[in-house]
Structures are given as structure tokens and as C-alpha cells.
Scaffold this active site. Structure first.
Site, PDB file in Angstrom:
ATOM      1  N   CYS A  52       0.812  -1.220  -0.068  1.00 41.71           N
ATOM      2  CA  CYS A  52      -0.121  -0.101   0.069  1.00 41.71           C
ATOM      3  C   CYS A  52       0.730   1.324  -0.045  1.00 41.71           C
ATOM      4  CB  CYS A  52      -1.068   0.067   1.247  1.00 41.71           C
ATOM      5  SG  CYS A  52      -1.948   1.360   1.192  1.00 41.71           S
ATOM      6  N   CYS A  83      -1.009   6.563   6.801  1.00 39.98           N
ATOM      7  CA  CYS A  83      -2.344   6.359   7.263  1.00 39.98           C
ATOM      8  C   CYS A  83      -2.304   5.629   8.669  1.00 39.98           C
ATOM      9  CB  CYS A  83      -2.903   5.322   6.243  1.00 39.98           C
ATOM     10  SG  CYS A  83      -4.504   4.961   6.826  1.00 39.98           S
ATOM     11  N   CYS A 126      -4.069   0.114   8.610  1.00 38.80           N
ATOM     12  CA  CYS A 126      -3.006  -0.947   8.585  1.00 38.80           C
ATOM     13  C   CYS A 126      -1.588  -0.552   8.803  1.00 38.80           C
ATOM     14  CB  CYS A 126      -3.472  -1.734   7.550  1.00 38.80           C
ATOM     15  SG  CYS A 126      -3.627  -0.864   6.095  1.00 38.80           S
ATOM     16  N   CYS A 146      -8.314   1.534  -0.852  1.00 41.29           N
ATOM     17  CA  CYS A 146      -7.746   0.910   0.305  1.00 41.29           C
ATOM     18  C   CYS A 146      -7.885  -0.659   0.238  1.00 41.29           C
ATOM     19  CB  CYS A 146      -8.496   1.468   1.603  1.00 41.29           C
ATOM     20  SG  CYS A 146      -8.080   0.474   3.045  1.00 41.29           S
ATOM     21  N   GLN A 153     -20.359  -6.487  13.017  1.00 43.50           N
ATOM     22  CA  GLN A 153     -19.088  -6.923  12.634  1.00 43.50           C
ATOM     23  C   GLN A 153     -18.554  -6.641  11.437  1.00 43.50           C
ATOM     24  OE1 GLN A 153     -16.727  -7.410  14.896  1.00 43.50           O
ATOM     25  NE2 GLN A 153     -17.845  -8.293  16.872  1.00 43.50           N
ATOM     26  N   TYR A 178     -25.357  -5.374  24.995  1.00 41.88           N
ATOM     27  CA  TYR A 178     -24.751  -4.664  23.996  1.00 41.88           C
ATOM     28  C   TYR A 178     -25.057  -5.741  22.871  1.00 41.88           C
ATOM     29  CZ  TYR A 178     -21.854  -2.660  27.679  1.00 41.88           C
ATOM     30  OH  TYR A 178     -21.394  -2.102  28.936  1.00 41.88           O
ATOM     31  N   GLU A 222     -29.526  -3.224  24.119  1.00 44.15           N
ATOM     32  CA  GLU A 222     -28.875  -2.380  23.322  1.00 44.15           C
ATOM     33  C   GLU A 222     -29.343  -0.836  23.562  1.00 44.15           C
ATOM     34  OE1 GLU A 222     -26.583  -0.233  20.757  1.00 44.15           O
ATOM     35  OE2 GLU A 222     -26.228  -2.628  21.107  1.00 44.15           O
ATOM     36  N   ASP A 263     -20.667  -8.227  24.511  1.00 45.94           N
ATOM     37  CA  ASP A 263     -19.958  -7.833  23.620  1.00 45.94           C
ATOM     38  C   ASP A 263     -19.862  -6.336  23.688  1.00 45.94           C
ATOM     39  OD1 ASP A 263     -18.580  -7.394  21.274  1.00 45.94           O
ATOM     40  OD2 ASP A 263     -20.050  -8.362  19.831  1.00 45.94           O
ATOM     41  N   CYS A 278     -13.026  -6.181  22.087  1.00 44.59           N
ATOM     42  CA  CYS A 278     -12.126  -5.920  20.932  1.00 44.59           C
ATOM     43  C   CYS A 278     -11.034  -5.066  21.599  1.00 44.59           C
ATOM     44  CB  CYS A 278     -13.281  -4.802  20.164  1.00 44.59           C
ATOM     45  SG  CYS A 278     -13.543  -3.426  21.029  1.00 44.59           S
TER      46      CYS A 278
END
Length: 456
Positions: free
Chosen positions: A72, A78, A81, A158, A281, A310, A331, A379, A406
Site C-alpha cells: 500500500c 495512514c 493498517c 484501500c 462486525q 450490548y 442495546e 460484547d 475488542c
């Protein structure tokens, strides 16, 4: 003593949780973005603090065996990644160690961490893109923010995003070229177009395109619709209204200007409708692997009450509904709750109920109703769960907790609290949901003390 503009030789030892390489010079930690463990480099010092220094690579003396050339052109600028210059095998080792280190160092816990579940595809896996924009002389510059800044790095192709998204950006660019639309300025709060927001349902090919605006309408709306509706798979075009002086991307109000209110995806054999604000997701194939592991950990026999906290658009709870007696989802986002209710209906699921509430109050409401929790699924967002919620869940006395996270640091913190409350962590499994980035998902199984367990 290190000083700014010094040049020193370093052997890169490891990586931080944010993706910067780390070495030491005379006992001081030196962080170097873009280096890879095993690199021998000449580093140019750009900042010195009391306990650490920050440097950039001036020269690579001996590259690491794990170093590869990034495919990339903007990955070094950026903020997305940051692992594109290392082998995927090294990336997996890094993510595995991140989870293990957080659990031991932050959580002070000792339990098995299974091998990370690797991705089948490491490119073009993201089904959602949020492009900040800048417009000059009717030309669109869309891309991503530079590392730790709000400076836009233009990038329309991207390697993480769906290939269709480049065509969507071209359609927006053609529309902008025919209007006098302005881009939003964070400093002044003026300007109309803030972000271009795209979603794709990978299994069905349906696409949603959304212009996030600091206003109520856009010029030449018919032209925008004409440009976008030609794209194969386009099913929904909308405007999201966001007048807030904040860095939150989406506002609360969305106007559909063409097509459907939602797009539909298929996940683990069930259909899910997704609105602009719904949590879903971003990696479809890895999401299925993550949920399969969560289903395994939940170990439902058809007689349990499952509480999904959640719950977003209901994906986790509904994927387990045919194995549970009842599913209760909590939620805070109203549109996501509407999606969850609709998703239950279109899948013919009658044993699921969803509540619009923040996590703590929703759990308290279920507690007041006397609903017994056999299994609880968390979650949460990156910040994790607050202690009040964990205290409420403790009182509900579930036999098992499945925690999807996460963020390894907040996961470790919450696991330590749950351990104090009498819930033993049996196993954790990292899942590489976000290849080429520093982020890693983890799913954990906890059992209440005194309950026997088994993992099939």
C-alpha cells in the site's frame, strides 16, 4: 542522555499495543513506528520525554526476517493498517502475545489462551468504510486520518475495504464536481459534507451509501442518486444528519433518499437487516468463526435463558436462539433494537425479546422482572463494562458468562473484577478480526465457582 535529533543504532525488540516498535537505549524505551521486531536500524530521535523517546527510521541496517514490503502506497502515513510491512505469521504472534500479556500484566490472571483463529483473507474484508472528506475546487479528497491526527490521507482504493467502495467514491466525486458543496471544517463547524459512509452485506452483495452532512439536505440530490444507483448491488442511499461539534461520525437522524432503509446480510444461516447506526462486525467470515466459538462456549441445551448485553442488531443472541429457551437483548441504540426485533421476525424467531436501554439499566430491568439468567453474553465497546453492570449480572447469578472483547486491556480489567466476584475464566480464544491492523478480538468463557464445566 538522549536528545532530539540524535541518531542511534537500535535492535527492535517488540511491539506496543498501538503498533509501534519498541527498543531500548541505555535503559530508556524508544518507540519507532514502522519498524518490525528483529530489525536493526539507525533511528532519528524526534521527541524525548523523561522515561521514553520517540524516533523514526533513518536507515534499516539489517531487515528482520519478518519484514516485507508494504503493498500500500500510504500505509506508512495512514493510521489504519500499521502492520502491512510484516509477515502475517509475525502479525499473528504479535496479537497472540498482546492478549496473553494483557491477561497476565493487567488482569493478574493465569488461565489457558487458545491459539489465535487466523483469517482466511487479509485483504478486502471490511464491510464498512467511513471516509473523512476534503473538497477543494469541486474535487473530492477522501481517505483516512493520518496516525494520531485528523489530517486526511487521500486513499480511494484501500486494500482493507470492499472493492465496490472505490466505485462508490468515484460516484460521489462526479456528483461533487457538478455542485458547489463544501466539506466540513472541524475548527469552524462550517461546511456541509462531513463523511462518506459505506456498508456492504457481503453474502448478498447489497450496498448502502450514506452522506454524513452538517445540514438537512444536499444540492442536486437527484444527481447523487443517479450516480450511486447505477452501481451494482446498491440498495440504499441516505443522508445522515450530524450537526454536533464532535468527532462522532454519525448523528441520530437518517433520511432515506433512495431505496431501502436497510441492507440484508446472511450470517450463520440467518438473515440480518443492517441500518446505518447498527453495530455489525466488519469482517463477515471472521465474525462467523467468532460467533461459532461463542456458541461453543455458551454450551446451550435448549433450557436456558440467555441475556445478550450490548446486542446491537441481535446477531449473537439470534445466532444462539434455536439453542436457548429465551433470549433477551439489551442495546442503547434505538435503530439497532428495531433491527434486532425485525431480524427476529424475518428469521421466524419467537423466543427473543429486545430492550432499548444502556447496559446497566437494561440488566437491572431484567433483574426487577425476575428473569433468571443462565448464560450472559457481553460484547461491549472498547471501554469494556462498568462495575455497576458487572455487579448487576453477578446478582442475576448466571452459570456461564461469554465475554467478547475488542480491547485486550479492558477485557483483562473486567475479567479480574469478575474473578473477584466468583467467576473463573476457563479459556480465552483470540480471533484475528482485523488483519493488517493492531486490533484483535477475543472471546472468553467464564464459569461460576462451584459449577462443573466442559468445552466440547
Amino acid at each position: 542522555m538522549l536528545k532530539k535529533n540524535d541518531e542511534i543504532k537500535l535492535n527492535i525488540e517488540g511491539m506496543t499495543s498501538e503498533g509501534s516498535a519498541v527498543s531500548h537505549f541505555n535503559g530508556m524505551a524508544v518507540f519507532v513506528r514502522g519498524a518490525v521486531p528483529g530489525d536493526e536500524i539507525i533511528a532519528h530521535i524526534i521527541k524525548v520525554q523523561k522515561s521514553y523517546a520517540i524516533a523514526r527510521i533513518k536507515e534499516i541496517i539489517e531487515p528482520s526476517l519478518s519484514r516485507i514490503n508494504s503493498d500500500c502506497s500510504v500505509s506508512d502515513k495512514c493510521g489504519g493498517c500499521s502492520l502491512r510491512n510484516m509477515t502475517y505469521e509475525e502479525e499473528l504472534r504479535y496479537k497472540q502475545s498482546r492478549v496473553e500479556d494483557a491477561i497476565k500484566r493487567i488482569g493478574h490472571l493465569d488461565f489457558p489462551v487458545a491459539d489465535i483463529i487466523e483469517a482466511d483473507e487479509i485483504n478486502h474484508y471490511r464491510n464498512k468504510a467511513q471516509y473523512p472528506v476534503f473538497i477543494k475546487d469541486r474535487e473530492l479528497f477522501a481517505g483516512f486520518y493520518a496516525y494520531k491526527s485528523h489530517r486526511i490521507i487521500p486513499c480511494s482504493d484501500c486494500a482493507l475495504q470492499q472493492k465496490d467502495f472505490e466505485e462508490c467514491l468515484k460516484a460521489f466525486a462526479r456528483w461533487i464536481n457538478e455542485t458547489d458543496i463544501t466539506s466540513y471544517d472541524e475548527k469552524t463547524g462550517k461546511g456541509l459534507l462531513r463523511h462518506i459512509y459505506l456498508r456492504k452485506a457481503v453474502s448478498t452483495g447489497e450496498i448502502m451509501a450514506c452522506a454524513v452532512i452538517n445540514g438537512e439536505a444536499v444540492p442536486k440530490e437527484d444527481l447523487l442518486i443517479d450516480e450511486l444507483s447505477r452501481i451494482e448491488g446498491m440498495k440504499s442511499i441516505c443522508l445522515n444528519i450530524n450537526h454536533n461539534r464532535s468527532n462522532v461520525i454519525l448523528g441520530d437522524k437518517t433520511k432515506i433518499i433512495w431505496g431501502k432503509k436497510t441492507i440484508c446480510d446472511i450470517l450463520l444461516g440467518k438473515r440480518f437487516e443492517i441500518s446505518p447506526n447498527s453495530f455489525y462486525q466488519v469482517n463477515h467470515s471472521q465474525c462467523e468463526k467468532l460467533y461459532q466459538k461463542a456458541i461453543q462456549y455458551a454450551d446451550l441445551k435448549g433450557e436456558e435463558n440467555l441475556i445478550d448485553i450490548y446486542c446491537g442488531a441481535g446477531t449473537i443472541g439470534l445466532s444462539m436462539a434455536d439453542k436457548a429457551k429465551n433470549v433477551y437483548g439489551i442495546e442503547i441504540t434505538e435503530s439497532a433494537v428495531e433491527n434486532a426485533k425485525r431480524n427476529a421476525k424475518i428469521n421466524g424467531i419467537k423466543n427473543a425479546e429486545f430492550f432499548c436501554s444502556d447496559a446497566s439499566n437494561g440488566a437491572k430491568e431484567l433483574e426487577k422482572r425476575g428473569i433468571r439468567a443462565d448464560v450472559v453474553v457481553f460484547d461491549p465497546p472498547r471501554k469494556g463494562c462498568d462495575r455497576e453492570l458487572l455487579e448487576t449480572v453477578k446478582r442475576m447469578n448466571p452459570k456461564r458468562i461469554v465475554y467478547v472483547s475488542c480491547d485486550s486491556a479492558t477485557l483483562a480489567r473486567d475479567l479480574a473484577i469478575l474473578d473477584e466476584m466468583g467467576y473463573n475464566v476457563i479459556e480465552a480464544t483470540p480471533v484475528d478480526m482485523f488483519p493488517r491492523t493492531t486490533h484483535v478480538e477475543t472471546v472468553c468463557l467464564l464459569y461460576r465457582e462451584g459449577i462443573t464445566f466442559g468445552i466440547k
